[in-house]
Design an enzyme around this catalytic site. Structure first.
Site, PDB file in Angstrom:
ATOM      1  N   MET A  16       0.835  -1.208   0.000  1.00  0.00           N
ATOM      2  CA  MET A  16       0.000   0.000   0.000  1.00  0.00           C
ATOM      3  C   MET A  16       0.869   1.258   0.000  1.00  0.00           C
ATOM      4  O   MET A  16       0.616   2.209  -0.752  1.00  0.00           O
ATOM      5  CB  MET A  16      -0.921   0.004   1.227  1.00  0.00           C
ATOM      6  CG  MET A  16      -1.995  -1.045   1.193  1.00  0.00           C
ATOM      7  SD  MET A  16      -3.146  -0.849  -0.183  1.00  0.00           S
ATOM      8  CE  MET A  16      -4.131   0.535   0.365  1.00  0.00           C
ATOM      9  N   ASN A  35      11.408   3.112   5.797  1.00  0.00           N
ATOM     10  CA  ASN A  35      10.838   1.822   6.169  1.00  0.00           C
ATOM     11  C   ASN A  35      11.683   1.232   7.293  1.00  0.00           C
ATOM     12  O   ASN A  35      12.914   1.383   7.297  1.00  0.00           O
ATOM     13  CB  ASN A  35      10.843   0.883   4.951  1.00  0.00           C
ATOM     14  CG  ASN A  35      10.013  -0.355   5.195  1.00  0.00           C
ATOM     15  OD1 ASN A  35       8.786  -0.300   5.198  1.00  0.00           O
ATOM     16  ND2 ASN A  35      10.679  -1.488   5.416  1.00  0.00           N
ATOM     17  N   THR A  37      12.669  -1.812   7.944  1.00  0.00           N
ATOM     18  CA  THR A  37      13.773  -2.566   7.355  1.00  0.00           C
ATOM     19  C   THR A  37      14.361  -1.668   6.271  1.00  0.00           C
ATOM     20  O   THR A  37      13.796  -1.538   5.175  1.00  0.00           O
ATOM     21  CB  THR A  37      13.258  -3.894   6.747  1.00  0.00           C
ATOM     22  OG1 THR A  37      12.514  -4.570   7.758  1.00  0.00           O
ATOM     23  CG2 THR A  37      14.387  -4.762   6.236  1.00  0.00           C
ATOM     24  N   SER A 131      -9.109   2.829   0.906  1.00  0.00           N
ATOM     25  CA  SER A 131      -9.690   1.608   0.338  1.00  0.00           C
ATOM     26  C   SER A 131      -9.402   1.502  -1.153  1.00  0.00           C
ATOM     27  O   SER A 131      -9.283   2.512  -1.841  1.00  0.00           O
ATOM     28  CB  SER A 131     -11.203   1.592   0.569  1.00  0.00           C
ATOM     29  OG  SER A 131     -11.747   0.461  -0.062  1.00  0.00           O
ATOM     30  N   GLY A 132      -9.322   0.289  -1.618  1.00  0.00           N
ATOM     31  CA  GLY A 132      -9.124   0.062  -3.051  1.00  0.00           C
ATOM     32  C   GLY A 132      -7.969  -0.885  -3.317  1.00  0.00           C
ATOM     33  O   GLY A 132      -7.660  -1.189  -4.467  1.00  0.00           O
ATOM     34  N   LYS A 186     -14.294   3.769   7.601  1.00  0.00           N
ATOM     35  CA  LYS A 186     -13.615   2.722   6.821  1.00  0.00           C
ATOM     36  C   LYS A 186     -14.023   1.332   7.338  1.00  0.00           C
ATOM     37  O   LYS A 186     -14.216   0.391   6.560  1.00  0.00           O
ATOM     38  CB  LYS A 186     -12.093   2.909   6.909  1.00  0.00           C
ATOM     39  CG  LYS A 186     -11.261   1.763   6.286  1.00  0.00           C
ATOM     40  CD  LYS A 186     -11.517   1.635   4.804  1.00  0.00           C
ATOM     41  CE  LYS A 186     -10.629   0.730   4.007  1.00  0.00           C
ATOM     42  NZ  LYS A 186     -10.017  -0.418   4.536  1.00  0.00           N
ATOM     43  N   HIS A 189     -17.384   0.614   6.052  1.00  0.00           N
ATOM     44  CA  HIS A 189     -17.189   0.287   4.630  1.00  0.00           C
ATOM     45  C   HIS A 189     -16.795  -1.187   4.479  1.00  0.00           C
ATOM     46  O   HIS A 189     -17.359  -1.918   3.680  1.00  0.00           O
ATOM     47  CB  HIS A 189     -16.106   1.194   4.035  1.00  0.00           C
ATOM     48  CG  HIS A 189     -15.496   0.682   2.764  1.00  0.00           C
ATOM     49  ND1 HIS A 189     -14.559  -0.334   2.743  1.00  0.00           N
ATOM     50  CD2 HIS A 189     -15.709   1.015   1.476  1.00  0.00           C
ATOM     51  CE1 HIS A 189     -14.230  -0.607   1.495  1.00  0.00           C
ATOM     52  NE2 HIS A 189     -14.906   0.203   0.703  1.00  0.00           N
ATOM     53  N   ASN A 190     -15.836  -1.624   5.275  1.00  0.00           N
ATOM     54  CA  ASN A 190     -15.382  -3.017   5.174  1.00  0.00           C
ATOM     55  C   ASN A 190     -16.495  -3.982   5.580  1.00  0.00           C
ATOM     56  O   ASN A 190     -16.651  -5.042   4.979  1.00  0.00           O
ATOM     57  CB  ASN A 190     -14.156  -3.251   6.056  1.00  0.00           C
ATOM     58  CG  ASN A 190     -12.897  -2.691   5.427  1.00  0.00           C
ATOM     59  OD1 ASN A 190     -12.952  -1.730   4.683  1.00  0.00           O
ATOM     60  ND2 ASN A 190     -11.767  -3.279   5.727  1.00  0.00           N
ATOM     61  N   GLU A 193     -18.744  -4.261   2.822  1.00  0.00           N
ATOM     62  CA  GLU A 193     -18.069  -5.094   1.809  1.00  0.00           C
ATOM     63  C   GLU A 193     -18.300  -6.585   2.121  1.00  0.00           C
ATOM     64  O   GLU A 193     -18.606  -7.373   1.218  1.00  0.00           O
ATOM     65  CB  GLU A 193     -16.580  -4.745   1.842  1.00  0.00           C
ATOM     66  CG  GLU A 193     -15.706  -5.468   0.863  1.00  0.00           C
ATOM     67  CD  GLU A 193     -14.238  -5.050   1.075  1.00  0.00           C
ATOM     68  OE1 GLU A 193     -13.942  -3.844   1.105  1.00  0.00           O
ATOM     69  OE2 GLU A 193     -13.389  -5.954   1.241  1.00  0.00           O
ATOM     70  N   TYR A 484     -33.393  -0.943  32.637  1.00  0.00           N
ATOM     71  CA  TYR A 484     -32.203  -0.555  31.863  1.00  0.00           C
ATOM     72  C   TYR A 484     -32.392  -0.980  30.423  1.00  0.00           C
ATOM     73  O   TYR A 484     -33.157  -1.890  30.123  1.00  0.00           O
ATOM     74  CB  TYR A 484     -30.932  -1.177  32.445  1.00  0.00           C
ATOM     75  CG  TYR A 484     -30.974  -2.677  32.578  1.00  0.00           C
ATOM     76  CD1 TYR A 484     -30.596  -3.485  31.506  1.00  0.00           C
ATOM     77  CD2 TYR A 484     -31.435  -3.289  33.751  1.00  0.00           C
ATOM     78  CE1 TYR A 484     -30.656  -4.861  31.621  1.00  0.00           C
ATOM     79  CE2 TYR A 484     -31.491  -4.671  33.859  1.00  0.00           C
ATOM     80  CZ  TYR A 484     -31.102  -5.453  32.802  1.00  0.00           C
ATOM     81  OH  TYR A 484     -31.160  -6.803  32.894  1.00  0.00           O
TER      82      TYR A 484
HETATM   83  P1  NBP Z   1       1.366  -4.738   5.909  1.00  0.00           P
HETATM   84  O1  NBP Z   1       0.097  -4.605   6.674  1.00  0.00           O
HETATM   85  O2  NBP Z   1       1.807  -6.061   5.466  1.00  0.00           O
HETATM   86  O3  NBP Z   1       2.536  -4.071   6.792  1.00  0.00           O
HETATM   87  C1  NBP Z   1       3.872  -4.111   6.372  1.00  0.00           C
HETATM   88  C2  NBP Z   1       4.576  -2.815   6.690  1.00  0.00           C
HETATM   89  O4  NBP Z   1       4.504  -2.557   8.106  1.00  0.00           O
HETATM   90  C3  NBP Z   1       6.047  -2.919   6.351  1.00  0.00           C
HETATM   91  O5  NBP Z   1       6.506  -1.675   5.867  1.00  0.00           O
HETATM   92  C4  NBP Z   1       6.670  -3.259   7.707  1.00  0.00           C
HETATM   93  O6  NBP Z   1       8.019  -2.915   7.803  1.00  0.00           O
HETATM   94  C5  NBP Z   1       5.845  -2.374   8.578  1.00  0.00           C
HETATM   95  N1  NBP Z   1       5.945  -2.690  10.009  1.00  0.00           N
HETATM   96  C6  NBP Z   1       5.571  -3.777  10.679  1.00  0.00           C
HETATM   97 BR1  NBP Z   1       4.861  -5.279   9.915  1.00  0.00          BR
HETATM   98  N2  NBP Z   1       5.782  -3.715  11.990  1.00  0.00           N
HETATM   99  C7  NBP Z   1       6.354  -2.514  12.162  1.00  0.00           C
HETATM  100  C8  NBP Z   1       6.832  -1.839  13.300  1.00  0.00           C
HETATM  101  N3  NBP Z   1       6.728  -2.379  14.508  1.00  0.00           N
HETATM  102  N4  NBP Z   1       7.355  -0.608  13.126  1.00  0.00           N
HETATM  103  C9  NBP Z   1       7.454  -0.068  11.904  1.00  0.00           C
HETATM  104  N5  NBP Z   1       6.998  -0.653  10.775  1.00  0.00           N
HETATM  105  C10 NBP Z   1       6.461  -1.858  10.910  1.00  0.00           C
HETATM  106  O7  NBP Z   1       1.382  -3.744   4.642  1.00  0.00           O
HETATM  107  P2  NBP Z   1       0.216  -3.364   3.608  1.00  0.00           P
HETATM  108  O8  NBP Z   1      -0.528  -4.542   3.113  1.00  0.00           O
HETATM  109  O9  NBP Z   1       0.844  -2.423   2.625  1.00  0.00           O
HETATM  110  O10 NBP Z   1      -0.803  -2.527   4.496  1.00  0.00           O
HETATM  111  C11 NBP Z   1      -0.435  -1.358   5.206  1.00  0.00           C
HETATM  112  C12 NBP Z   1      -1.638  -0.899   6.000  1.00  0.00           C
HETATM  113  O11 NBP Z   1      -2.697  -0.587   5.085  1.00  0.00           O
HETATM  114  C13 NBP Z   1      -2.198  -1.956   6.948  1.00  0.00           C
HETATM  115  O12 NBP Z   1      -2.718  -1.348   8.083  1.00  0.00           O
HETATM  116  C14 NBP Z   1      -3.300  -2.581   6.149  1.00  0.00           C
HETATM  117  O13 NBP Z   1      -4.283  -3.177   6.964  1.00  0.00           O
HETATM  118  C15 NBP Z   1      -3.838  -1.381   5.390  1.00  0.00           C
HETATM  119  N6  NBP Z   1      -4.511  -1.691   4.133  1.00  0.00           N
HETATM  120  C16 NBP Z   1      -4.085  -2.696   3.329  1.00  0.00           C
HETATM  121  C17 NBP Z   1      -4.742  -2.950   2.140  1.00  0.00           C
HETATM  122  C18 NBP Z   1      -4.272  -4.045   1.207  1.00  0.00           C
HETATM  123  O14 NBP Z   1      -4.983  -4.313   0.232  1.00  0.00           O
HETATM  124  N7  NBP Z   1      -3.130  -4.656   1.442  1.00  0.00           N
HETATM  125  C19 NBP Z   1      -5.837  -2.163   1.765  1.00  0.00           C
HETATM  126  C20 NBP Z   1      -6.228  -1.110   2.604  1.00  0.00           C
HETATM  127  C21 NBP Z   1      -5.558  -0.889   3.780  1.00  0.00           C
HETATM  128  P3  NBP Z   1       9.164  -4.019   7.499  1.00  0.00           P
HETATM  129  O15 NBP Z   1       9.351  -3.966   6.008  1.00  0.00           O
HETATM  130  O16 NBP Z   1      10.311  -3.556   8.260  1.00  0.00           O
HETATM  131  O17 NBP Z   1       8.631  -5.346   7.953  1.00  0.00           O
END
Ligand code: NBP
Length: 486
Positions: A16, A35, A37, A131-132, A186, A189-190, A193, A484
């Site tokens: 994302m 990031n 890492t 979202s998306g 949101k 929304h989910n 969904e 109540y």
């Molecule tokens: P992920 O939910 O898989 O999260 C991975 C990211 O979180 C990586 O950059 C990772 O860093 C970082 N991270 C973690 Br895990 N623990 C961490 C910590 N303690 N401190 C700092 N960084 C940390 O990624 P995503 O699928 O791109 O989703 C990101 C957010 O967006 C989530 O909340 C997700 O629920 C939401 N979301 C996702 C989607 C979808 O379709 N995937 C859609 C809408 C919203 P690292 O590289 O160092 O491990």
């Protein structure tokens, strides 16, 4: 010391985060990225972001130094403790007026807590739903920001530029409300969904098992449905799914194991509905249907023990059956959105949020998974009457329900007769009949409660708020329990 030339910083370069950064870059914003890492920063700059204006930072200190003031920093990290940990590492490098945006799928109560904690430190917090999925993040998501209203003027331009646009160019992003309102919307929304997906699956089951339609015929039916009232992203992708073949040329959908996964936002919606006493039954059934699907081994064992009806396929007018399923799907979808909006109304009242109901429908019209033609009708309904008590009472929606309810009942009757489970169609119909009932059997329920627990009751022939207790057995005392409401 790096030059503070970047418009926004983004932390979290997973799917994302990366796509949002590229989307912002496309719209002329200079983005600095970090990031946890750190090697992923260099990989991203060298690969996906090659040739863009994106700047890599190797520490949060460097990221903070790269940003124009007030700093805008968006987190796209895993929801939960990761967000708090990331904010904690950032705080030493921030100053009053800087803005922290959490764009992950955070629980709204966490966002409310973060908004208040950070406000105490002079930092403006935004909790925003995005979202998306991957494609939305790259080409235009639906964005639902809430939090500290003072932050909105600083993030509005970026968010509205990168958001999906509807036909007239209106962005699918507007300010939702205070505290965790963005993440709440949101979450709903989910939940919706979940409901939309369950309804489509029930229609599929009726047409596939009940009518014997194969994947190619289902593709044709769903393609046709997508040209009319049901026009939506989820109907469209379902029609594509039915057309997809496995390597051996047979429909891929038939090869997929029937156990559904979930990540929790549907469950959160239902928990919130229970907390607020709102009958959001369709999303509830959708969550439970996923739970039931996960009991694959138990179901397979039970299928050899428990009997269903003798007749398992529909033998009447096939065209009429397909149309009744379509109508049942449309009516049930209306109920689901009406229930979702009941929840939004209740939470707005509970939290003192000034939610823009029509604006929320607009934000969902493009970019997100539940995008559909139908949402413009919801926007119209709230534009016509901003104080609308319930969507079902809007002229457009009541008109559809009045016209289609017979066919909807017919589809549910057929499902029951064929032994095909349609929990979402059925609960939607039960809600419809309950909502339009001037009198429900809760009179007996109140009598029972008073009988065994002296919980008291109100009377139809006395003003509301006056409570009575009857000594039903002649043995009880005259003392009643505290009244109540949940
Ligand atoms: P992920 O939910 O898989 O999260 C991975 C990211 O979180 C990586 O950059 C990772 O860093 C970082 N991270 C973690 Br895990 N623990 C961490 C910590 N303690 N401190 C700092 N960084 C940390 O990624 P995503 O699928 O791109 O989703 C990101 C957010 O967006 C989530 O909340 C997700 O629920 C939401 N979301 C996702 C989607 C979808 O379709 N995937 C859609 C809408 C919203 P690292 O590289 O160092 O491990």
């Amino acid at each position: 010391m790096p030059e503070a030339s970047c418009d926004i910083g983004l932390i979290g370069l997973a799917v994302m985060g990366q796509n949002l950064v590229l989307n912002m870059n496309d719209h002329g914003f200079k983005v600095a990225v970090f990031n946890r890492t750190v090697s992923k920063v260099d990989d991203f700059i060298a690969d996906e972001a090659k040739g863009t204006a994106v700047v890599g930072a190797h520490s949060v200190a460097e990221l903070a130094a790269l940003l124009k003031r007030p700093r805008r920093i968006m987190l796209m990290v895993k929801a939960g403790a990761s967000v708090d940990e990331t904010i904690a590492t950032l705080l030493p490098y921030l100053e009053a007026g800087d803005i922290v945006i959490d764009g992950g799928n955070s629980l709204f109560t966490d966002s409310t807590r973060r908004a208040r904690d950070l406000a105490g430190k002079g930092i403006l917090f935004v909790g925003t739903g995005v979202s998306g999925g991957e494609e939305g993040a790259r080409r235009g998501p639906s964005i639902m920001p809430g939090g500290n209203p003072a932050a909105w003027p600083h993030v509005k331009e970026i968010f509205q530029s990168i958001a999906a646009k509807v036909d007239d160019g209106t962005p699918c992003c507007d300010w939702v409300g205070e505290d965790g309102a963005g993440h709440y919307v949101k979450m709903v929304h989910n939940g919706i969904e979940y409901g939309d997906m369950q309804l489509i699956c029930e229609a599929y089951d009726l047409l596939h098992r009940g009518l014997g339609l194969g994947a190619d015929e289902l593709h044709a039916v769903f393609t046709d449905w997508n040209k009319g009232e049901l026009d939506s992203y989820l109907i469209e992708i379902s029609s594509h799914i039915f057309a997809s073949k496995d390597e051996d040329g047979t429909p891929l959908v038939d090869k997929i194991l029937d156990t559904a996964g979930q990540k929790g936002t549907g469950k959160w919606t239902v928990i919130s509905a229970l907390d607020l006493g709102q009958p959001v039954t369709l999303i509830g059934e959708s969550v439970f249907s996923r739970c039931l699907s996960a009991l694959k081994d138990e179901r397979v064992a039970a299928s050899g023990v428990l009997k269903g009806p003798a007749e398992k396929t529909f033998s009447g007018d096939r065209t009429a059956f397909i149309e009744s399923v379509r109508r049942a799907l449309y009516c049930s979808k209306i109920i689901s959105y009406a229930q979702g909006y009941m929840l939004l109304r209740a939470t707005a009242k509970e939290n003192g949020w000034n939610l823009n109901m029509g604006g929320i429908a607009l934000m969902w019209r493009g970019g997100c998974i539940i995008r559909s033609r139908f949402l413009s009708k919801i926007k119209d309904a709230f534009e016509t009457d901003p104080k609308l008590t319930n969507l079902l009472l809007d002229g457009f929606f009541s008109g559809v329900l009045n016209q289609y309810q017979e066919a909807w009942r017919q589809a549910v009757v057929s499902a029951i007769e064929l032994g095909i489970p349609t929990p979402a169609f059925s609960t939607a119909l039960a809600f419809y009949d309950g909502y339009r009932a001037g009198r429900l059997p809760a009179n007996l329920l109140q009598a029972q409660r008073d009988y065994f627990g002296a919980h008291t009751y109100e009377r139809v022939d006395k003003p509301r708020g006056e409570f009575f207790h009857t000594n039903w057995t002649g043995h009880g005392g005259r003392v009643s329990s505290t009244t109540y409401n949940v």
